[in-house]
Design a protein around this motif. Structure first.
Motif, PDB file in Angstrom:
ATOM      1  N   GLY A   1       0.472  -1.442   0.078  1.00  0.00           N
ATOM      2  CA  GLY A   1      -0.148   0.053  -0.069  1.00  0.00           C
ATOM      3  C   GLY A   1       0.752   1.041  -0.229  1.00  0.00           C
ATOM      4  O   GLY A   1       1.940   1.348   0.070  1.00  0.00           O
ATOM      5  N   PRO A   2       0.645   2.549   0.124  1.00  0.00           N
ATOM      6  CA  PRO A   2       0.710   3.464  -0.316  1.00  0.00           C
ATOM      7  C   PRO A   2       1.691   4.223   0.835  1.00  0.00           C
ATOM      8  O   PRO A   2       3.030   5.040   0.862  1.00  0.00           O
ATOM      9  CB  PRO A   2      -0.067   4.750  -1.028  1.00  0.00           C
ATOM     10  CG  PRO A   2      -0.901   3.940  -0.417  1.00  0.00           C
ATOM     11  CD  PRO A   2      -1.418   2.478  -0.272  1.00  0.00           C
ATOM     12  N   TRP A   3       1.341   3.425   2.392  1.00  0.00           N
ATOM     13  CA  TRP A   3       2.507   3.669   3.765  1.00  0.00           C
ATOM     14  C   TRP A   3       3.517   3.146   3.478  1.00  0.00           C
ATOM     15  O   TRP A   3       3.922   3.430   3.944  1.00  0.00           O
ATOM     16  CB  TRP A   3       1.456   3.596   4.193  1.00  0.00           C
ATOM     17  CG  TRP A   3       0.523   1.809   4.411  1.00  0.00           C
ATOM     18  CD1 TRP A   3      -0.549   1.579   3.767  1.00  0.00           C
ATOM     19  CD2 TRP A   3       1.433   1.098   5.115  1.00  0.00           C
ATOM     20  NE1 TRP A   3      -0.245   0.039   4.455  1.00  0.00           N
ATOM     21  CE2 TRP A   3       0.691  -0.179   4.714  1.00  0.00           C
ATOM     22  CE3 TRP A   3       2.835   0.531   5.796  1.00  0.00           C
ATOM     23  CZ2 TRP A   3       1.394  -1.273   5.092  1.00  0.00           C
ATOM     24  CZ3 TRP A   3       3.179  -0.488   6.078  1.00  0.00           C
ATOM     25  CH2 TRP A   3       1.887  -1.242   5.988  1.00  0.00           C
ATOM     26  N   ALA A   4       3.295   2.631   2.661  1.00  0.00           N
ATOM     27  CA  ALA A   4       4.675   0.836   3.232  1.00  0.00           C
ATOM     28  C   ALA A   4       6.279   2.215   2.941  1.00  0.00           C
ATOM     29  O   ALA A   4       6.677   1.425   3.601  1.00  0.00           O
ATOM     30  CB  ALA A   4       4.739   0.002   2.840  1.00  0.00           C
ATOM     31  N   PRO A   5       6.283   2.686   1.642  1.00  0.00           N
ATOM     32  CA  PRO A   5       7.502   3.136   1.848  1.00  0.00           C
ATOM     33  C   PRO A   5       7.665   4.459   2.717  1.00  0.00           C
ATOM     34  O   PRO A   5       9.304   3.759   3.298  1.00  0.00           O
ATOM     35  CB  PRO A   5       7.320   3.607   0.540  1.00  0.00           C
ATOM     36  CG  PRO A   5       6.240   3.454  -0.427  1.00  0.00           C
ATOM     37  CD  PRO A   5       4.795   2.445  -0.096  1.00  0.00           C
ATOM     38  N   GLY A   6       7.104   5.069   3.353  1.00  0.00           N
ATOM     39  CA  GLY A   6       7.399   6.183   4.441  1.00  0.00           C
ATOM     40  C   GLY A   6       7.797   4.980   5.470  1.00  0.00           C
ATOM     41  O   GLY A   6       8.350   5.435   6.602  1.00  0.00           O
ATOM     42  N   VAL A   7       6.646   4.234   6.207  1.00  0.00           N
ATOM     43  CA  VAL A   7       7.485   3.272   6.718  1.00  0.00           C
ATOM     44  C   VAL A   7       8.510   2.932   7.126  1.00  0.00           C
ATOM     45  O   VAL A   7       9.481   2.453   8.203  1.00  0.00           O
ATOM     46  CB  VAL A   7       5.666   1.862   7.526  1.00  0.00           C
ATOM     47  CG1 VAL A   7       6.865   0.667   8.278  1.00  0.00           C
ATOM     48  CG2 VAL A   7       4.613   3.072   7.837  1.00  0.00           C
ATOM     49  N   PHE A   8       8.395   1.846   5.355  1.00  0.00           N
ATOM     50  CA  PHE A   8       9.830   1.437   5.737  1.00  0.00           C
ATOM     51  C   PHE A   8      11.341   2.567   5.683  1.00  0.00           C
ATOM     52  O   PHE A   8      12.539   2.286   6.413  1.00  0.00           O
ATOM     53  CB  PHE A   8      10.351   0.708   4.085  1.00  0.00           C
ATOM     54  CG  PHE A   8      11.436   0.815   3.568  1.00  0.00           C
ATOM     55  CD1 PHE A   8      12.368  -0.170   4.013  1.00  0.00           C
ATOM     56  CD2 PHE A   8      12.434   1.760   2.892  1.00  0.00           C
ATOM     57  CE1 PHE A   8      13.779  -0.597   3.633  1.00  0.00           C
ATOM     58  CE2 PHE A   8      13.953   1.164   2.608  1.00  0.00           C
ATOM     59  CZ  PHE A   8      13.672  -0.051   2.505  1.00  0.00           C
ATOM     60  N   GLY A   9      11.155   3.409   5.593  1.00  0.00           N
ATOM     61  CA  GLY A   9      11.831   4.385   5.427  1.00  0.00           C
ATOM     62  C   GLY A   9      12.627   5.297   7.256  1.00  0.00           C
ATOM     63  O   GLY A   9      13.633   4.947   7.501  1.00  0.00           O
ATOM     64  N   ALA A  10      11.032   5.484   7.579  1.00  0.00           N
ATOM     65  CA  ALA A  10      11.040   5.806   9.494  1.00  0.00           C
ATOM     66  C   ALA A  10      11.809   4.372  10.019  1.00  0.00           C
ATOM     67  O   ALA A  10      12.821   4.235  10.369  1.00  0.00           O
ATOM     68  CB  ALA A  10       9.468   5.702   9.375  1.00  0.00           C
ATOM     69  N   ILE A  11      11.845   3.235  10.138  1.00  0.00           N
ATOM     70  CA  ILE A  11      12.024   2.098  10.308  1.00  0.00           C
ATOM     71  C   ILE A  11      13.489   2.096   9.974  1.00  0.00           C
ATOM     72  O   ILE A  11      14.559   1.947  11.148  1.00  0.00           O
ATOM     73  CB  ILE A  11      11.962   0.582   9.732  1.00  0.00           C
ATOM     74  CG1 ILE A  11      10.425   0.618  10.249  1.00  0.00           C
ATOM     75  CG2 ILE A  11      12.471  -0.416  11.257  1.00  0.00           C
ATOM     76  CD1 ILE A  11       9.464  -0.455   9.794  1.00  0.00           C
ATOM     77  N   ILE A  12      14.633   2.110   8.990  1.00  0.00           N
ATOM     78  CA  ILE A  12      15.928   2.231   8.661  1.00  0.00           C
ATOM     79  C   ILE A  12      16.324   2.906   9.897  1.00  0.00           C
ATOM     80  O   ILE A  12      17.216   3.335  10.209  1.00  0.00           O
ATOM     81  CB  ILE A  12      15.873   2.805   6.754  1.00  0.00           C
ATOM     82  CG1 ILE A  12      15.242   1.286   6.423  1.00  0.00           C
ATOM     83  CG2 ILE A  12      17.296   3.102   7.258  1.00  0.00           C
ATOM     84  CD1 ILE A  12      16.089   0.894   4.941  1.00  0.00           C
TER      85      ILE A  12
END
Length: 417
Positions: free
Chosen positions: A379-390
């Motif tokens: 979903g469109p939320w996933a790239p942002g969550v991925f970056g936040a975790i990194i």
């Protein structure tokens, strides 16, 4: 004299990125005229970054040995030829050759950054590099709009006979305009920009042996206490940030139903924010806060900001969230190169900045693919969550090393690249 040289380098980088921005949004449409599908078009866009991955550290290291001015001239000549080939291209193969050539010689940003480090004192370095970042941002703001205008103008341009009649002027005109900018830059460097690296510095670089860019050189660089944490930060921060940048148009379409015009306005807004940070704000920040603390602060600010971007409920909320994203990105991308240049010997500056640029280029190859896969599958939320975790991981583990590792340079027997 120094301010004049800074101004000339600013103009060179601005015009260089203006030419790049003229072409970048048109490439998918240009490739489509040769029957290229989405996958091949993606390869075409990625080919530039992949070639720059090799070219940037090599040009940077060569500039340590032979001087900044000759390598700037060489890289601008390659850019000029690449854009001319792009304008006259009649096959998809020639499009790829043009982009790869421009990518291999497109490491002039790292050489320009090395030039800035040569002519500025350590206390003024972040400000000087901030001007490079501002020129970079301005080129990207103005370039796409100018490219669209030239493309529309070229659509109505035809020749009845001769070699010009065979050209697709919708794309040839912006390509030739970009080539003209590169040629002007080439002349400007030749006539007005003196060499910044003295003979002593070039001789010291020559004693390190032949310029090298290999897995061994990467391992050596990452193993150095003052450099390794910074390079880790460069890579992981750039991966999160490039994923945000490259996937943003798709995110805007999927989450808010925005078209390309609205998305373009928002990206222009982000570009203006970054230019303000790098061109104006960075001098005030570095005057009050140590640069290494600014790096860690940018990481810690970017992580929750990307999370908020991922979960933004409205466009208005999105516009607010983009402010800290631009602040963190503009700050780190400027300051980290300043700290890197102070963490190595002067004769290694071009090499280390080239390596930093190469790592960033690698993320521009990986980021779009990874971000697209996350968006499509989750979903469109996933790239942002991925970056936040990194970045949460980066701030917790690498951030402490950035603050605590000694910033003293290695002995002259150790070389980064």
């Amino acid at each position: 004299m120094r301010d004049r040289r800074l101004f000339i380098v600013f103009c060179i980088v601005f015009l260089d990125l203006l030419g790049f921005g003229l072409i970048l949004p048109l490439l998918p449409f240009y490739a489509a005229t040769f029957g290229a599908g989405a996958f091949v078009t993606g390869l075409l866009v990625a080919s530039y970054a992949a070639a720059q991955l090799v070219g940037a550290p090599l040009l940077g290291r060569l500039s340590d040995r032979y001087g900044r001015r000759p390598l700037l001239l060489l890289s601008l000549l390659g850019t000029f030829v690449g854009f001319v080939l792009l304008g006259v291209a009649k096959t998809l193969t020639l499009l790829f050759i043009a982009r790869v050539l421009d990518g291999l010689t497109g490491g002039n940003i790292s050489v320009a950054q090395a030039y800035i480090t040569d002519v500025t004192k350590e206390k003024e370095r972040a400000r000087g590099l901030g001007l490079i970042g501002a020129a970079f941002g301005l080129g990207f703001i103005i370039g796409p709009a100018a490219g669209a205008f030239l493309s529309r103008l070229g659509s109505g341009l035809t020749f009845a006979e001769g070699p010009l009649a065979a050209l697709t002027w919708r794309f040839a005109l912006p390509a030739f305009a970009a080539a003209a900018l590169a040629l002007f830059n080439l002349i400007a460097v030749y006539r007005w920009l003196p060499e910044s690296l003295d003979a002593v510095g070039r001789a010291a670089a020559a004693r390190h042996g032949r310029p090298e860019f290999s897995l061994r050189a990467l391992r050596v660089a990452f193993a150095r206490p003052a450099v390794g944490p910074l390079l880790h930060t460069r890579f992981w921060f750039a991966l999160a940030f490039s994923t945000f940048q490259t996937i943003f148009p798709l995110y805007a379409a999927y989450r808010f139903g925005l078209d390309e015009v609205s998305t373009g306005y928002i990206l222009t807004y982000v570009g203006i924010l970054v230019v303000l940070v790098q061109g104006v704000g960075i001098r005030y920040l570095t005057a009050r806060i140590p640069e290494r603390r600014l790096i860690v602060a940018a990481i810690l600010l970017m992580s929750p900001s990307l999370l908020a971007w991922a979960l933004a409920p409205t466009v208005l909320f999105l516009l607010v969230v983009l402010i800290p994203i631009a602040l963190a990105g503009g700050t780190l991308n400027t300051v980290i190169n300043s700290v890197l240049s102070k963490s190595v010997l002067p004769q290694e500056t071009g090499g280390i900045l080239g390596l930093s640029a190469a790592l960033e280029s690698l993320t521009r190859v990986v980021g779009p693919t990874l971000g697209g896969a996350l968006l499509q599958t989750l979903g469109p939320w996933a790239p942002g969550v991925f970056g936040a975790i990194i970045l949460a991981w980066l701030g917790s583990f690498v951030g402490r090393r950035v603050l605590t590792e000694s910033s003293s340079v290695a002995s002259s027997s150790e070389t980064v690249v």
